[in-house]
Design a protein around this motif. Structure first.
Motif, PDB file in Angstrom:
ATOM      1  N   ASP A  64      35.235  38.234 -89.280  1.00  0.00           N
ATOM      2  CA  ASP A  64      33.946  38.126 -88.594  1.00  0.00           C
ATOM      3  C   ASP A  64      33.941  36.999 -87.568  1.00  0.00           C
ATOM      4  O   ASP A  64      33.159  37.016 -86.628  1.00  0.00           O
ATOM      5  N   HIS A  65      34.801  35.996 -87.772  1.00  0.00           N
ATOM      6  CA  HIS A  65      34.801  34.817 -86.908  1.00  0.00           C
ATOM      7  C   HIS A  65      36.135  34.533 -86.238  1.00  0.00           C
ATOM      8  O   HIS A  65      36.196  33.717 -85.322  1.00  0.00           O
ATOM      9  N   TYR A  66      37.203  35.155 -86.716  1.00  0.00           N
ATOM     10  CA  TYR A  66      38.540  34.867 -86.197  1.00  0.00           C
ATOM     11  C   TYR A  66      39.291  36.157 -85.910  1.00  0.00           C
ATOM     12  O   TYR A  66      39.054  37.182 -86.542  1.00  0.00           O
ATOM     13  N   ASP A  67      40.236  36.058 -84.986  1.00  0.00           N
ATOM     14  CA  ASP A  67      41.100  37.187 -84.656  1.00  0.00           C
ATOM     15  C   ASP A  67      42.328  37.111 -85.560  1.00  0.00           C
ATOM     16  O   ASP A  67      43.334  36.490 -85.208  1.00  0.00           O
ATOM     17  N   ILE A  68      42.233  37.694 -86.730  1.00  0.00           N
ATOM     18  CA  ILE A  68      43.310  37.649 -87.713  1.00  0.00           C
ATOM     19  C   ILE A  68      43.530  39.055 -88.268  1.00  0.00           C
ATOM     20  O   ILE A  68      42.578  39.816 -88.405  1.00  0.00           O
ATOM     21  N   GLN A  69      44.779  39.382 -88.544  1.00  0.00           N
ATOM     22  CA  GLN A  69      45.134  40.715 -89.033  1.00  0.00           C
ATOM     23  C   GLN A  69      45.684  40.594 -90.457  1.00  0.00           C
ATOM     24  O   GLN A  69      46.330  39.603 -90.801  1.00  0.00           O
ATOM     25  N   LEU A  70      45.460  41.636 -91.255  1.00  0.00           N
ATOM     26  CA  LEU A  70      45.930  41.678 -92.635  1.00  0.00           C
ATOM     27  C   LEU A  70      46.867  42.866 -92.823  1.00  0.00           C
ATOM     28  O   LEU A  70      46.516  43.997 -92.468  1.00  0.00           O
ATOM     29  N   ALA A  71      48.035  42.593 -93.384  1.00  0.00           N
ATOM     30  CA  ALA A  71      48.983  43.655 -93.741  1.00  0.00           C
ATOM     31  C   ALA A  71      49.229  43.603 -95.241  1.00  0.00           C
ATOM     32  O   ALA A  71      49.467  42.534 -95.805  1.00  0.00           O
TER      33      ALA A  71
END
Length: 184
Positions: free
Chosen positions: A67-74
């Motif tokens: 919601d606040h950061y450009d982060i990806q989850l794998a």
């Protein structure tokens, strides 16, 4: 660092038997604080294998941080149906998290075949990440010791970060001190 592998204890290894155990809140708060630091320094991907406990809690944190950061989850489990023998509530959480992840792909097709799948998973995750964050008490490493040993054998510059019992104690104090009633 662009890609970070995160792992730690399974719930039973740290005497957590219910999803509403207050220790989970402390672990998640400590994990979130560390992850935000990495994200603000340029972290793009967080990798987990989707194990119960620290890894699934990390997935929940990452999804909230989106919601606040450009982060990806794998989520890269060692094989399909790794949740087959899990309690129903955790199985449902796992299925939801795999659907919400930016990338989900089991390393091996089919069900569990042997311990070589776990060794291959650890090796693959070290190869594909720039470093790892481990919730670990080195005196009682539990099942994390296998990943930790693989991380130490990395054939590249590989950063190993820890959240220790002392860090969790510090987080308990930080949470207590953030309560306005603490100062009254």
């Amino acid at each position: 660092m662009k890609t970070l592998m995160v792992t730690g204890y399974k719930p039973r290894e740290i005497n957590i038997f219910k999803e509403n155990d207050p220790k989970i809140h402390i672990i998640k708060a400590a994990m979130e604080k560390r992850l935000i630091g990495f994200i603000e320094e340029g972290l793009e991907w967080i990798l987990i294998s989707g194990q119960m406990g620290v890894e699934l809690w990390t997935a929940e944190i990452v999804l909230d941080l989106k919601d606040h950061y450009d982060i990806q989850l794998a989520i890269i489990p060692p094989f399909e149906n790794q949740d087959e023998r899990w309690p129903e509530d955790i199985k449902l959480k796992y299925e939801e998290l795999t659907m919400l992840a930016d990338f989900y792909q089991p390393l091996y097709k089919g069900d569990y075949k042997g311990p070589y799948q776990f060794r291959a998973k650890n090796k693959w995750l070290v190869e594909k990440s720039d470093g790892c964050l481990l919730l670990l008490d080195e005196e009682y490493p539990g099942s994390i010791k296998f990943f930790y040993e693989e991380a130490k054998r990395a054939q590249k510059d590989y950063s190993i970060y820890f959240i220790t019992p002392s860090d969790l104690d510090d987080m308990v104090e930080e949470i207590r001190m953030s309560d306005p009633n603490y100062w009254n």
